[in-house]
Structure formats: structure tokens, C-alpha cells
Scaffold this active site. Structure first.
Site, short mmCIF file in Angstrom:
data_model
loop_
_atom_site.label_atom_id
_atom_site.label_comp_id
_atom_site.label_asym_id
_atom_site.label_seq_id
_atom_site.Cartn_x
_atom_site.Cartn_y
_atom_site.Cartn_z
CG ASP A 53 67.59 -22.30 6.34
OD1 ASP A 53 66.92 -21.26 6.12
OD2 ASP A 53 67.35 -23.08 7.28
CG HIS A 107 65.83 -19.03 15.66
ND1 HIS A 107 65.08 -20.04 16.22
CD2 HIS A 107 66.76 -19.64 14.88
CE1 HIS A 107 65.55 -21.21 15.80
NE2 HIS A 107 66.57 -21.00 14.98
CD GLU A 114 64.46 -24.47 11.63
OE1 GLU A 114 64.85 -24.27 10.46
OE2 GLU A 114 65.24 -24.62 12.59
CD GLU A 145 63.85 -21.08 7.81
OE1 GLU A 145 64.43 -20.59 6.81
OE2 GLU A 145 64.31 -22.02 8.48
CG ASP A 184 64.32 -25.36 6.89
OD1 ASP A 184 64.34 -26.33 6.12
OD2 ASP A 184 65.33 -24.89 7.44
CE LYS A 237 67.96 -27.42 10.87
NZ LYS A 237 67.10 -26.35 11.34
MN MN Z 1 65.88 -23.35 8.78
#
Ligand code: MN
Length: 423
Positions: free
Chosen positions: A134, A141, A207, A209, A241, A261
Site C-alpha cells: 500500500d 491526503h 480508505e 483507493e 482499504d 489495516k
Molecule cells: Mn491504505
């Protein structure tokens, strides 16, 4: 120009207006119907087209494809044949679906068995993902998060404009859109507490993405240049994510994200090829300071893909909370791959690479609740009258994306997931 990208093409399969899957898309995915064996497929309009059925019928003769390459649970073997083969196949599928072509259209028995309504099939994780990386490549951000924790003067770390910063994530918990998951539990420590405590995450966040998938390996010790990166990057999916902000805050020093995560990351089921996105490339931002030479690139490799996030509270209508764009990236995918391999790290077929949260310059374009609610200080109103600072049990988070130009819309469908209470 890639033949299948021709904006003039029309299909004899009816494609609803604003469909994500016109004849110019031809994405790849894995489906099954009524517990059948999984096959590779493409999408057109509201239909899923079984590529294994077309291959068995001899419609791909002349393209160098192993007999059972589409009778698989993943696209890995197909992707490993390389982008030339995938391009030839995309062109051939496009030809078969084009107005005026009757090879498939007049083959009634095959049409009967090869087409399925999208609503009737189950979509699966399209690739086996050996490794997941990642990145952290959206400047807005990184600036927003840095501002919250260190103030605007020190928001970006000194390395940020020199290195596409990233970390190695967890591949086993990458799941396909629609897979429900439980709120993670973990260790957190409140600012005013002396001791950490254990329990369900309280600051669950998404998140927004995009992720790319590689289809080629480099040998351990070899590097991939920004120019060569083209041959390695097969296509893209939308990636949610998920992040547990309270767990992250306590655990991340000094080695970075871990349990905050790795409990679930959802991807959209259709892999949209980098080829299909070629007409939608745009200039990236000027990079100042100048980057080291291994990070320089010649071809435009930022993509104008409009992205949207919505939250649907349990039993209620969805509320759009963010409108961003994949073009809001400081580092592009060529630079990310060149950096990832510059030390000789070997990439594998199916590896997935997240962009990092994609936040645009406007507040309405921020890609996480952390930023949208500014750490919970600005709750967002929902249509049912409730408010959200972070994601609650029962909420479904939906992300969608598409590129559009000259009447052609190349979409990703959606990635959606419902949060169940902690186990
Ligand atoms: Mn991420």
C-alpha cells in the site's frame, strides 16, 4: 490505437445508458452461477460473458491460449500470458461483440450458455494475491493527515516528495465486494488514559483507493524501470482499504500500520485493463523538487477516473460523502513500481498495489472519514437524520468509479461492504 478502445464501436448486445461496461471496456473477472465451477468472464452492459465457453467453442483460435486457461478460480494464469495476449483477446472479444459480427450472435446455443444476467451470478476475488503493498501517494491526503497530527508546517515528512512512500500490507484478508466483515477488536489507548485497553475498534474508517495488479515477474535482484512498468501493470480495481484509526494511533510507532489495516480490504470484482484506461490519461502534477532519475517518466500515467463514496446506514438510503478522482496522485503507478523494485525486490503475478487514500483538494473530495469529519470534529449528516464521524455497525460503504470522455464511459462497477458488530 488499441482496436478495442475505438469510441465508434457499438455492440449488438444492448448496453444501458450510463453502463460501466460498454464494448470499449472488456474487463476481466471470475464468476460462478448456482455453485458452478468458477470461470473467467468479461462484462458487457448487464451481462456477464463466460470466456471459457467461447474458448471451448473455438472462437479464440489463433490466440495462443492454453485449453483450460479460463476454467480457473483466478485470472493469474491468464494474466501471466502477458499483456500482448490479453490485448489480442480483448480485441477479439470486442470483434465478436461488435455490431455486424455474427460469429457469436448467430450461434444460438453458445449465446444461451455463455451469457448470464449480472444479477444472477456470484463474482469472486478476481486474482490470487501473493503480495499486497500500500502506497501513500496522494499529496492532499498526506497533507491532511500530517496537519492533524503535526500541524500544517510539518505536515509532509521530509522524504515525501522524494520517495513514493509505502508499506507491505496483508494479502490474505483482501476480499471481493459484498463480503461482510466484523468490526475489528484490538488494543487502543485514549490520550488521557494511563493504560491501554482492549475492545471493539471505535474509529472504523474506509480508505478510498485504486489498486493495480501485476502480470509479470522480475527476477530477484533486477529492477523495473518506469518505462518497463507498462508491461507489468495489467489493470486496476477499486480498493476500500479499511482502517481502525484508534488501533492505528497506538500501534503504528515505530514500524507503521499492522493490525489497524489487515482485518479486511475489499476490491471491486472486475479488473479494468490499463489498456482500456489509455484514452483517459492526463498530466500529473509538476514534481518539485525534481525526482531522482530512476523516478523520471515520459508517458502520461495519471488517470482521470471519477471516484465516489457513499454510506448506507442499516435499512436506510445511501448518502454520498465523497467525490474524488484518481488523477489526484502525486506519484503515478510507473514511479511506484520503479521505486518498489529499485532495490531488486521481485514482483509476482497477481500482486496488488494500493494507491493510498485518494483525496482531492476540496473538502468534499477527501477519501476517508478521518479527513471528511476532520478527526470527528465535523460529523456528516445522513439521509435518515443520523450523523457519522466514523463508520457504525450495520453501515454499508459503497465505492464506485468511472472514466468518461467522447461519450465512452469505462467503469469499475462498485465495491461494497457491510460492517457487522464485533465478534
Ligand atoms: Mn491504505
Amino acid at each position: 490505437m488499441i482496436k478495442a478502445n475505438n469510441p465508434e464501436l457499438k455492440s449488438w448486445v444492448s448496453v444501458p445508458e450510463n453502463s460501466d461496461f460498454p464494448i470499449q471496456n472488456i474487463p476481466f473477472g471470475i464468476f460462478s452461477v448456482n455453485q458452478s465451477q468458477s470461470h473467467a468472464a468479461t462484462a458487457i452492459g448487464d451481462q456477464v460473458l463466460d470466456l471459457a465457453a467461447l474458448h471451448s467453442a473455438g472462437l479464440f483460435n489463433g490466440i495462443d491460449l492454453p485449453a483450460n486457461v479460463f476454467e480457473q478460480n483466478t485470472l493469474n494464469d491468464f494474466m501471466a500470458l502477458g499483456k500482448k495476449t490479453a490485448r489480442a483477446l480483448r480485441d477479439r472479444v470486442s470483434e465478436l461483440l461488435s455490431e455486424g459480427n455474427t460469429e457469436l450472435k448467430s450461434y444460438d446455443a453458445l449465446c444461451e450458455s455463455a451469457f448470464h444476467n449480472m444479477a444472477d451470478v456470484e463474482m469472486h476475488l478476481p486474482v490470487h494475491v501473493p503480495n499486497y503493498t500500500d502506497f501513500y501517494s496522494s499529496e492532499q491526503h498526506a497533507f491532511n493527515v500530517g496537519t492533524m497530527f503535526r500541524g500544517p508546517e510539518n505536515a509532509l515528512m521530509p522524504n515525501w516528495k522524494h520517495i513514493p512512500v509505502g508499506y507491505h500490507g496483508r494479502a490474505s484478508s483482501i476480499v471481493v465486494s459484498g463480503t461482510p466483515f466484523h468490526r475489528p477488536k484490538g488494543q487502543t489507548k485514549a490520550d488521557d488514559a494511563n493504560q491501554p485497553s482492549f475492545g471493539p475498534c471505535r474509529l472504523l474508517d474506509f480508505e478510498l483507493e485504486m489498486a493495480y495488479i501485476t502480470c509479470k515477474e522480475n527476477q530477484l535482484g533486477d529492477s523495473v524501470s518506469t518505462e518497463e512498468a507498462e508491461d507489468y501493470i495489467f489493470g486496476f480495481v477499486i480498493l476500500n482499504d479499511w482502517s481502525a484509526r484508534d488501533i492505528q494511533k497506538w500501534e503504528y510507532v515505530p514500524l507503521g500500520p499492522f493490525l489497524a489495516k489487515n482485518f479486511a480490504s475489499h476490491v471491486s470484482p472486475w479488473v479494468v485493463t490499463m489498456d482500456a484506461l489509455k484514452p483517459f490519461t492526463v498530466e500529473g502534477p509538476e514534481q518539485d523538487p525534481e525526482v531522482l532519475s530512476y523516478l523520471k517518466y515520459d508517458e502520461k500515467t495519471h488517470f482521470d477516473v471519477k471516484l465516489e463514496v457513499a454510506i448506507a446506514p442499516d435499512g436506510s438510503e445511501e448518502q454520498t460523502v465523497s467525490n474524488s478522482n484518481f488523477k489526484h496522485m502525486y506519484w503515478n503507478v510507473r514511479q511506484q513500481l520503479a521505486h518498489h523494485t529499485v532495490n531488486g525486490c521481485n514482483m509476482q503475478v497477481g500482486d496488488m498495489y494500493g494507491s493510498g487514500t485518494i483525496s482531492g483538494p476540496e473538502e468534499s473530495a477527501y477519501g476517508s472519514m478521518l479527513e471528511l469529519s476532520w478527526r470527528g470534529t465535523k460529523p456528516l449528516p445522513m439521509k435518515d437524520g443520523s450523523e457519522r464521524k466514523f463508520i457504525q455497525d450495520g453501515d454499508t460503504v459503497i465505492m464506485r468509479g468511472h472514466a468518461e470522455q467522447n461519450g465512452v464511459r469505462i467503469g469499475f462497477g462498485e465495491v461494497k461492504a457491510k460492517v457487522l458488530p464485533a465478534k
